[in-house]
Write a protein that holds these residues in place. Structure first.
Motif, PDB file in Angstrom:
ATOM      1  N   ILE A   8       0.861  -1.182   0.000  1.00 47.94           N
ATOM      2  CA  ILE A   8       0.000   0.000   0.000  1.00 47.94           C
ATOM      3  C   ILE A   8       0.899   1.235   0.000  1.00 47.94           C
ATOM      4  O   ILE A   8       1.727   1.407   0.893  1.00 47.94           O
ATOM      5  CB  ILE A   8      -0.945   0.016   1.218  1.00 47.94           C
ATOM      6  CG1 ILE A   8      -1.904  -1.171   1.159  1.00 47.94           C
ATOM      7  CG2 ILE A   8      -1.719   1.328   1.276  1.00 47.94           C
ATOM      8  CD1 ILE A   8      -2.766  -1.343   2.385  1.00 47.94           C
ATOM      9  N   PRO A   9       0.745   2.092  -1.023  1.00 51.33           N
ATOM     10  CA  PRO A   9       1.571   3.304  -1.069  1.00 51.33           C
ATOM     11  C   PRO A   9       1.177   4.270   0.051  1.00 51.33           C
ATOM     12  O   PRO A   9       0.039   4.231   0.556  1.00 51.33           O
ATOM     13  CB  PRO A   9       1.247   3.898  -2.438  1.00 51.33           C
ATOM     14  CG  PRO A   9      -0.108   3.383  -2.778  1.00 51.33           C
ATOM     15  CD  PRO A   9      -0.216   2.026  -2.128  1.00 51.33           C
ATOM     16  N   THR A  10       2.109   5.120   0.404  1.00 55.30           N
ATOM     17  CA  THR A  10       1.826   6.133   1.432  1.00 55.30           C
ATOM     18  C   THR A  10       2.258   7.505   0.934  1.00 55.30           C
ATOM     19  O   THR A  10       3.187   7.642   0.133  1.00 55.30           O
ATOM     20  CB  THR A  10       2.541   5.818   2.762  1.00 55.30           C
ATOM     21  OG1 THR A  10       3.949   5.763   2.541  1.00 55.30           O
ATOM     22  CG2 THR A  10       2.055   4.499   3.360  1.00 55.30           C
ATOM     23  N   LEU A  11       1.542   8.513   1.438  1.00 58.22           N
ATOM     24  CA  LEU A  11       1.884   9.918   1.229  1.00 58.22           C
ATOM     25  C   LEU A  11       2.080  10.525   2.603  1.00 58.22           C
ATOM     26  O   LEU A  11       1.153  10.501   3.427  1.00 58.22           O
ATOM     27  CB  LEU A  11       0.767  10.677   0.517  1.00 58.22           C
ATOM     28  CG  LEU A  11       0.438  10.321  -0.918  1.00 58.22           C
ATOM     29  CD1 LEU A  11      -0.706  11.200  -1.424  1.00 58.22           C
ATOM     30  CD2 LEU A  11       1.645  10.471  -1.813  1.00 58.22           C
ATOM     31  N   ILE A  78      -2.705  20.914   3.344  1.00 54.08           N
ATOM     32  CA  ILE A  78      -1.261  21.145   3.243  1.00 54.08           C
ATOM     33  C   ILE A  78      -0.508  20.511   4.423  1.00 54.08           C
ATOM     34  O   ILE A  78       0.504  19.840   4.208  1.00 54.08           O
ATOM     35  CB  ILE A  78      -0.928  22.643   3.084  1.00 54.08           C
ATOM     36  CG1 ILE A  78      -1.452  23.159   1.739  1.00 54.08           C
ATOM     37  CG2 ILE A  78       0.568  22.910   3.232  1.00 54.08           C
ATOM     38  CD1 ILE A  78      -0.856  22.517   0.509  1.00 54.08           C
ATOM     39  N   PRO A  79      -0.970  20.662   5.672  1.00 52.64           N
ATOM     40  CA  PRO A  79      -0.274  19.965   6.761  1.00 52.64           C
ATOM     41  C   PRO A  79      -0.268  18.436   6.599  1.00 52.64           C
ATOM     42  O   PRO A  79       0.694  17.780   6.980  1.00 52.64           O
ATOM     43  CB  PRO A  79      -1.035  20.387   8.016  1.00 52.64           C
ATOM     44  CG  PRO A  79      -1.573  21.737   7.671  1.00 52.64           C
ATOM     45  CD  PRO A  79      -1.955  21.625   6.211  1.00 52.64           C
ATOM     46  N   LEU A  80      -1.328  17.869   6.027  1.00 54.14           N
ATOM     47  CA  LEU A  80      -1.382  16.419   5.821  1.00 54.14           C
ATOM     48  C   LEU A  80      -0.494  15.965   4.668  1.00 54.14           C
ATOM     49  O   LEU A  80       0.253  14.989   4.792  1.00 54.14           O
ATOM     50  CB  LEU A  80      -2.822  15.964   5.526  1.00 54.14           C
ATOM     51  CG  LEU A  80      -3.777  15.830   6.695  1.00 54.14           C
ATOM     52  CD1 LEU A  80      -5.204  15.624   6.192  1.00 54.14           C
ATOM     53  CD2 LEU A  80      -3.357  14.669   7.587  1.00 54.14           C
ATOM     54  N   PHE A  81      -0.613  16.614   3.510  1.00 58.63           N
ATOM     55  CA  PHE A  81      -0.015  16.101   2.286  1.00 58.63           C
ATOM     56  C   PHE A  81       0.870  17.080   1.521  1.00 58.63           C
ATOM     57  O   PHE A  81       1.388  16.747   0.457  1.00 58.63           O
ATOM     58  CB  PHE A  81      -1.125  15.608   1.336  1.00 58.63           C
ATOM     59  CG  PHE A  81      -1.945  14.492   1.917  1.00 58.63           C
ATOM     60  CD1 PHE A  81      -1.391  13.242   2.120  1.00 58.63           C
ATOM     61  CD2 PHE A  81      -3.271  14.703   2.273  1.00 58.63           C
ATOM     62  CE1 PHE A  81      -2.135  12.204   2.660  1.00 58.63           C
ATOM     63  CE2 PHE A  81      -4.023  13.672   2.820  1.00 58.63           C
ATOM     64  CZ  PHE A  81      -3.463  12.417   3.014  1.00 58.63           C
ATOM     65  N   HIS A 149       1.304  13.552  -6.773  1.00 58.84           N
ATOM     66  CA  HIS A 149       2.066  13.472  -5.518  1.00 58.84           C
ATOM     67  C   HIS A 149       3.316  12.611  -5.690  1.00 58.84           C
ATOM     68  O   HIS A 149       3.318  11.652  -6.462  1.00 58.84           O
ATOM     69  CB  HIS A 149       1.226  12.820  -4.406  1.00 58.84           C
ATOM     70  CG  HIS A 149       0.054  13.613  -3.971  1.00 58.84           C
ATOM     71  ND1 HIS A 149       0.121  14.539  -2.968  1.00 58.84           N
ATOM     72  CD2 HIS A 149      -1.242  13.609  -4.390  1.00 58.84           C
ATOM     73  CE1 HIS A 149      -1.087  15.068  -2.775  1.00 58.84           C
ATOM     74  NE2 HIS A 149      -1.922  14.520  -3.625  1.00 58.84           N
ATOM     75  N   GLN A 150       4.322  12.920  -4.891  1.00 62.91           N
ATOM     76  CA  GLN A 150       5.504  12.081  -4.750  1.00 62.91           C
ATOM     77  C   GLN A 150       5.199  11.080  -3.643  1.00 62.91           C
ATOM     78  O   GLN A 150       4.838  11.471  -2.532  1.00 62.91           O
ATOM     79  CB  GLN A 150       6.724  12.925  -4.349  1.00 62.91           C
ATOM     80  CG  GLN A 150       7.996  12.138  -4.161  1.00 62.91           C
ATOM     81  CD  GLN A 150       8.558  11.699  -5.492  1.00 62.91           C
ATOM     82  OE1 GLN A 150       8.688  12.489  -6.401  1.00 62.91           O
ATOM     83  NE2 GLN A 150       8.887  10.424  -5.590  1.00 62.91           N
TER      84      GLN A 150
END
Length: 154
Positions: A8-11, A78-81, A149-150
């Motif tokens: 599972i990818p994560t950001l 923005i604080p999350l991702f 997203h990266q």
């Protein structure tokens, strides 16, 4: 027994799969904040002049339509991702359901509608769904945003 590794990818440390939902918290802005935002973005009389707003169909000052999303984006998304954002890819289905009043609480959620992962490039294109509701739980505004997203390193 060996531990099973998931793919599972994560950001920014958050698991990223279709349907995952995040609570964006509460937004409550003052009349002064509404006026300041509107002076820059949407200087209509019912956004910047309390007297004109009282005479409008709203009967009081209301925020410019983009303000709710803009503030939730800045204060919660923005604080999350934010550290993972490479580029925006578009906004769609933006609906202003009810006015955004000063000194009134609104609550946001964010859902990953469609996650397209390119592990070979370390990126994901995410189709996000923002939903903002009033204190009664009634829909105030919603929109969909596509962002590149990266991914977190594996």
């Amino acid at each position: 027994m060996p531990e099973t590794k998931t793919n599972i990818p994560t950001l920014c440390g958050h698991p990223l799969t279709n349907g995952n939902t995040w609570d964006l918290g509460e937004l409550n802005v003052s009349a002064e904040e509404i006026i300041a935002f509107a002076h820059v973005v949407d200087p209509l009389p019912f956004h910047i002049d309390p007297e004109a707003a009282r005479k409008s169909q709203f009967g009081t000052l209301v925020a410019s339509g983009p303000m709710m999303y803009s503030e939730f984006h800045k204060r919660a998304f923005i604080p999350l991702f934010g550290a993972s954002i490479l580029a925006g890819a578009g906004i769609s289905d933006w609906h202003f359901i009810q006015p955004h009043y000063p000194d009134t609480s609104y609550f946001g959620t964010l859902t990953a509608l469609d996650v397209q992962v390119r592990p070979d490039k370390g990126i994901a294109k995410v189709h996000w769904h923002f939903v903002f509701r009033d204190a009664k739980g009634e829909l105030a505004q919603e929109l969909k945003v596509r962002i590149l997203h990266q991914l977190d390193p594996a």
